[in-house]
Design an enzyme around this catalytic site. Structure first.
Site, mmCIF file in Angstrom:
data_model
loop_
_atom_site.group_PDB
_atom_site.id
_atom_site.type_symbol
_atom_site.label_atom_id
_atom_site.label_comp_id
_atom_site.label_asym_id
_atom_site.label_seq_id
_atom_site.Cartn_x
_atom_site.Cartn_y
_atom_site.Cartn_z
ATOM 1 N N LYS A 111 32.109 57.230 -20.129
ATOM 2 C CA LYS A 111 32.688 57.960 -21.272
ATOM 3 C C LYS A 111 32.821 59.448 -20.949
ATOM 4 O O LYS A 111 33.824 60.080 -21.275
ATOM 5 C CB LYS A 111 31.828 57.741 -22.517
ATOM 6 C CG LYS A 111 31.881 56.285 -23.012
ATOM 7 C CD LYS A 111 30.849 56.007 -24.088
ATOM 8 C CE LYS A 111 30.865 54.545 -24.493
ATOM 9 N NZ LYS A 111 29.688 54.154 -25.286
ATOM 10 N N ASP A 145 27.391 53.337 -18.600
ATOM 11 C CA ASP A 145 28.315 53.290 -19.742
ATOM 12 C C ASP A 145 28.570 54.710 -20.264
ATOM 13 O O ASP A 145 29.711 55.092 -20.534
ATOM 14 C CB ASP A 145 27.706 52.404 -20.841
ATOM 15 C CG ASP A 145 28.530 52.410 -22.111
ATOM 16 O OD1 ASP A 145 29.649 51.882 -22.086
ATOM 17 O OD2 ASP A 145 28.051 52.968 -23.120
#
Lengths: 363, 363
Positions: free
Chosen positions: A225, A221
């Protein structure tokens, strides 16, 4: 001004946690900023009609509308609407993300918190932005909530770049879960609320992790980003697996068959995390899960770092995110943005604020 | 898309520190985002021509253009331009600020770091925004750099409000000068680099204060910023003198005839500042110059506060600003923005980024 915006139409894919908050925020917008909702969908249900009259999302569950394929039939339906259309994608679906270029090429703008579109293959990224640039009609794409939820991260980075600043380095804590785990495990004041496996268990029970904590601990995750930010800063990053990402899943547990088996075995690896913590403490530092982009060197990395106490990263609390932009204009003290980087309401806020900007540009 | 934006025109008032940086940033924008400059002015010089062909700011000093009165003649000149016009006001002039409604009513958009327009009388504020709402043509006003220079303060607050969040409290350090003075005088680590008057003298010599430090120490610059934020959060604040503002100019020195006389007398009042510092230290706190808006209670105040060590405000470094937004959605941990809040380049960045947004909305 309201007459022209009344011709705007809205399609909403995904009405789960973020989507429900978004629809609620949408309902409170003044009429001139609120497009007509002509399509809503959720997993295997869709609600729309051939006359493009507004639909009510609460009728979705009982809808018997024939399912349109995505992208082909949905693009066809939306591009025949009597006015411009904005698509809000509140899913985290790679399939929907892959369809963005098809929507954009037909003049349909896209607003989304979906990270997959911007952190997948570089080809998809290029397809999306070349569709924006080449669109005959004005088709826009906004994705503030793809990093840090409603925090003004994407917009700030885009402003820095667009006005000619040189972003030299981006660094921070990009996961609310990782933030909570390390702020509890190794707080800057030297206390600490237990062994690593205990902290993970508490976080899971309090709902701070994904249902399977491995989905947080693998670091993907955060890597997604960082991929987005690095690309916006100008780096041609191939994808989230094209740079070093330290997984906090012990190698021996990668083959654990279930979340339950993983959690049961995790205490056997507490000593490893404890040694990270102790090594940092011996240097007067704390251990944190940090992502960084070194723009000059073209390097992106994600993993454990020893951080000086007294720095903003070491002083983080709760599950806050923190993003530092080091630039030529800002010099040695970075531009810092801090706050909750996850949650339905704040994620939806980024989506709604983006929608307002798109409506303002299209009307 | 470039064909329509080529019809946009730009008028620039003020080419001093911020204005020079702005013109430089403007020159690096891609053509589709860069309007034609048809008017430039600086104190008693103006440069323009009756055919609305682009002018070169470097010719301003030698210009012999007849001076147009502001607003009447300038509004007349700009509103006859063959296309939409954006006015960038890089001054801190109250007279120019007072003219914004006249420009906006004629469809001329305004982009500015000038605090005076938004922190003066509530009447002027209302005139500006009713001119925006009632403009037949689309006339916009953007003023990011009026608080915190290029930091995304105004845009974030507007997004929070527009998407329906409830901003309950705004708090922070809104002056780079005050930040530097107190971070030096009473750092959180308990050190401290001298007596108050010595710190002020050092700051003045290093260029961290206005030429006359009283212009910083009276607190009015901070009061103006708080007025703007309070109004954006929904409070009907009459002006920067309508709420308590603590001046750090000792009462006995208010009548000092010059900056020199003031600085010579300041050491006589070191004991007072030392006692603020000591009182805070006895409670394990540090003294800071803080501005706050309590939205629910409708209260704004600016002055010295004792701040817990370990909080972001106490941990500030250098001359950074820090702004905390407490809202219903963000809960107990605020959305925080931190970084340099003054300086030509970062102030101009806010202006240039606003200009890009206006160009994008008008084309």
């Amino acid at each position: 001004m309201s007459s022209s915006s009344s011709k705007l139409h809205l399609a909403v894919i995904g009405v789960g946690g973020v989507g429900t908050c978004f629809l609620s925020q949408l309902s409170f917008l003044p009429a001139r900023l609120r497009p007509n909702v002509i399509f809503v969908s959720r997993s295997s249900k869709q609600l729309y009609n051939s006359s493009y009259t507004p639909v009510n999302a609460s009728d979705l569950q009982s809808s018997s509308s024939k399912l349109l394929s995505i992208p082909d039939e949905l693009v066809g339906y939306l591009s025949s609407a009597p006015g411009k259309v904005i698509l809000v994608d509140n899913t985290s679906s790679q399939d929907v993300a892959n369809a963005y270029p098809a929507f954009l090429r037909k003049g349909i703008s896209v607003v989304t918190p979906n990270k997959k579109a911007f952190s997948g293959s570089l080809q998809l990224w290029n397809d999306i932005f070349s569709a924006v640039d080449s669109s005959q009609e004005k088709a826009l794409v906004y994705h503030e909530s793809s990093v840090g939820a409603g925090l003004p991260v994407i917009s700030t980075l885009k402003d820095l770049v667009a006005t000619g600043d040189q972003v030299t380095r981006i660094e921070g804590v990009f996961s609310g879960t990782m933030s909570f785990l390390f702020n509890s495990f190794a707080p800057a004041d030297g206390s600490g609320k237990g062994k690593w496996s205990e902290i993970v268990t508490q976080a899971k029970e309090a709902g701070y992790t994904e249902p399977d904590p491995r989905d947080d601990l693998n670091g993907m995750d955060v890597a997604r980003k960082l991929t987005i930010l690095a690309r916006l800063a100008g780096l041609q990053v191939q994808g989230p697996d094209a740079f070093p990402v330290q997984s906090l899943i012990p190698q021996e547990l990668e083959s654990a068959k279930s979340s339950g088996e993983f959690m049961a075995q995790l205490p056997n690896f507490d000593a490893e995390m404890e040694s990270y913590k102790d090594n940092a403490a011996r240097e007067g530092k704390v251990v944190r899960y940090v992502g960084s982009v070194d723009v000059g060197a073209g390097k992106v990395k994600v993993g454990l770092e020893m951080v000086d106490k007294g720095t903003p990263i070491a002083s983080l609390r709760g599950s806050d995110n923190l993003i530092c932009f080091y630039t030529k204009r800002y010099g040695s003290n970075p531009l810092v943005i801090q706050g909750a980087g996850a949650g339905g309401e704040v994620t939806a806020m980024g989506v709604t604020a983006d929608l307002i900007k798109v409506v303002e540009r299209l009307t």
